[in-house]
Design an enzyme around this catalytic site. Structure first.
Site, PDB file in Angstrom:
ATOM      1  N   TYR A 143       0.818  -1.242   0.010  1.00  0.00           N
ATOM      2  CA  TYR A 143       0.022   0.023  -0.094  1.00  0.00           C
ATOM      3  C   TYR A 143       0.957   1.372  -0.146  1.00  0.00           C
ATOM      4  O   TYR A 143       0.572   2.116  -0.431  1.00  0.00           O
ATOM      5  CB  TYR A 143      -0.931   0.039   1.446  1.00  0.00           C
ATOM      6  N   LYS A 159       4.589 -15.144   3.514  1.00  0.00           N
ATOM      7  CA  LYS A 159       4.657 -15.982   2.406  1.00  0.00           C
ATOM      8  C   LYS A 159       6.110 -16.203   2.136  1.00  0.00           C
ATOM      9  O   LYS A 159       6.781 -15.673   1.335  1.00  0.00           O
ATOM     10  CB  LYS A 159       4.154 -15.249   0.941  1.00  0.00           C
ATOM     11  N   ASP A 191      -1.486 -18.757   1.690  1.00  0.00           N
ATOM     12  CA  ASP A 191      -2.488 -19.411   0.932  1.00  0.00           C
ATOM     13  C   ASP A 191      -3.280 -20.515   1.918  1.00  0.00           C
ATOM     14  O   ASP A 191      -4.307 -20.671   1.719  1.00  0.00           O
ATOM     15  CB  ASP A 191      -1.787 -20.085  -0.409  1.00  0.00           C
ATOM     16  N   ASP A 198      -5.991  -7.312   4.445  1.00  0.00           N
ATOM     17  CA  ASP A 198      -7.131  -6.874   3.893  1.00  0.00           C
ATOM     18  C   ASP A 198      -7.681  -7.992   3.360  1.00  0.00           C
ATOM     19  O   ASP A 198      -9.101  -7.991   3.310  1.00  0.00           O
ATOM     20  CB  ASP A 198      -6.674  -5.908   2.695  1.00  0.00           C
ATOM     21  N   ASP A 202     -11.711  -9.693   4.807  1.00  0.00           N
ATOM     22  CA  ASP A 202     -13.103  -9.945   4.165  1.00  0.00           C
ATOM     23  C   ASP A 202     -13.447 -11.473   4.104  1.00  0.00           C
ATOM     24  O   ASP A 202     -14.602 -11.750   4.360  1.00  0.00           O
ATOM     25  CB  ASP A 202     -12.745  -9.433   2.660  1.00  0.00           C
TER      26      ASP A 202
END
Ligand code: IPM
Ligand code: MN
Length: 375
Positions: A141, A189, A221, A245, A249
């Site tokens: 970001y 990751k 993942d 983020d 959700d």
């Protein structure tokens, strides 16, 4: 107590849900004899339309002078053609950066009353109570360089973290975990990204200061899969900005709807409170928006910026009561076969009706509390 709250209602359903959250805060002030003042300010698409900038200086200055900032949502299709640095969302990123809060707390809880309204089976969601700690000021970001070079047909963003940035947010996660079920799941990751290797090494180092808290590492993942598979296995989930983020959700499905999730951003000069959902322009003005995410965000504001834990818990309990009584906004009225059986026990309500119901339940519980004290 005196509290000056900057209100950035924003775009789409932002003003509708924020209005309900403010009504609840006003009720808390009235019941408790507090002096809360609310300062309405422009941010996002409404600010671009009025001033040309998604974060006008007047808004920024007033936020920095307030005790807490409550935000609705930003984003408007009208500005889709603009580059990321000029869009409504840029205003949100700028205010996050300016206020300095780096730890974004996003609880995702399975409410028993909503168990039949989640697309997940009740036995999967049962007992889930996750607190995401999303790093909010770093990663893709904010990293530079960032550019879309239209002449060469290349574009790039930079995922960058310093050890200090990782350590400070990790510390918040461990402190919170030590007061909960004492487990931190750190998401990265690290099998592909150097920045994730730094993340993992730093989090492991911070963990040494919290011997009572168990640390586990998950690759992002497989984390996305485990979250839907056995959500009750997680307590505090620590993530970098973009992973948080996305996963928060996803985790809203455990609760039943994105409209249910609140958030608090702490660690900076002024704390920032925003529901996790977006501006949902498709349902703006229809009365369908769920105000519970914004109302639960107001509870977090009282907890983290005013130390009014009892009132924060009372708001959360009032939300549970209203849900247990069967009241549903459209987003949580959907259901699986089990919900259909109970459909007669569910009442579809509008944004403002839902706000009033929470207000009533809150008033009743505060009345009880006060009469208990009087005895
Ligand atoms: C969120 C939102 C924001 C984000 C957008 C609107 C910039 O999706 O708060 O989760 O990506 O952080
Ligand atoms: Mn998001």
């Amino acid at each position: 107590m005196k509290l000056k709250i900057a209100i950035l209602a924003g775009d789409g359903i932002g003003p509708e849900v924020t209005n309900e959250a403010v009504n609840i805060l006003k009720a808390v002030a009235e019941f408790g004899g507090h002096d809360f003042s609310f300062v309405p300010l422009l941010l996002g698409g409404v600010a671009i339309t009025a001033t040309g900038s998604p974060l006008p200086t007047a808004t920024l200055d007033a936020c920095l002078e307030s005790d807490a900032v409550l935000l609705g949502a930003v984003g408007d299709k009208k500005f889709d053609a603009l580059s990321p640095d000029k869009r409504p969302e840029a205003g949100l990123l700028q205010i996050r950066h300016a206020l300095g809060g780096f730890a974004n707390l996003r609880p995702s809880i399975a409410y028993p009353a909503l168990s039949a309204n989640s697309p997940l089976r009740p036995e999967v969601t049962e007992g889930a109570n996750i607190l995401f700690v999303r790093e909010l000021l770093g990663g893709l970001y904010f990293g530079s360089p960032r550019e879309w070079n239209k002449s060469t047909g290349e574009a790039w963003n930079t995922m960058r973290y310093t050890k200090a940035e990782v350590a400070r947010v990790a510390r918040v996660a461990f402190e919170l975990a030590s007061k909960r079920r004492k487990k931190v799941t750190s998401v990265d990751k690290a099998n592909v990204l150097e920045v994730s290797q730094l993340w993992r090494a730093t989090v492991t180092e911070v963990a040494r200061d919290f011997p009572s808290v168990t640390l586990e590492h998950q690759l992002v993942d497989s984390m996305a899969m485990h979250l839907m598979n056995i959500p009750r296995n997680f307590d505090v989930v620590l993530t970098e900005n973009l992973f948080g983020d996305i996963l928060s959700d996803e985790a809203s499905i455990i609760t039943g709807s994105l409209g249910m999730l609140p958030s608090a951003t702490i660690g900076g000069t002024v704390n920032l409170f925003e529901p996790v959902h977006g501006s949902a322009p498709d349902i703006a003005g229809t009365g369908k928006a769920n105000p519970l995410g914004a109302i639960l965000t107001a509870a977090m504001l009282l907890r983290h910026s005013a130390n009014l834990e009892q009132d924060a818990s009372a708001i959360e309990a009032a939300v549970r009561t209203v849900l247990a009584d069967g009241h549903r906004t459209a987003d949580i009225a959907r259901g699986n076969a089990a919900a259909a059986v109970n459909a007669s026990a569910q009442h579809l309500v509008s944004t403002t009706e839902m706000g009033k119901l929470v207000h009533q339940a809150l008033a009743q519980s505060i009345d009880q509390r006060q009469s208990m004290h009087a005895v």
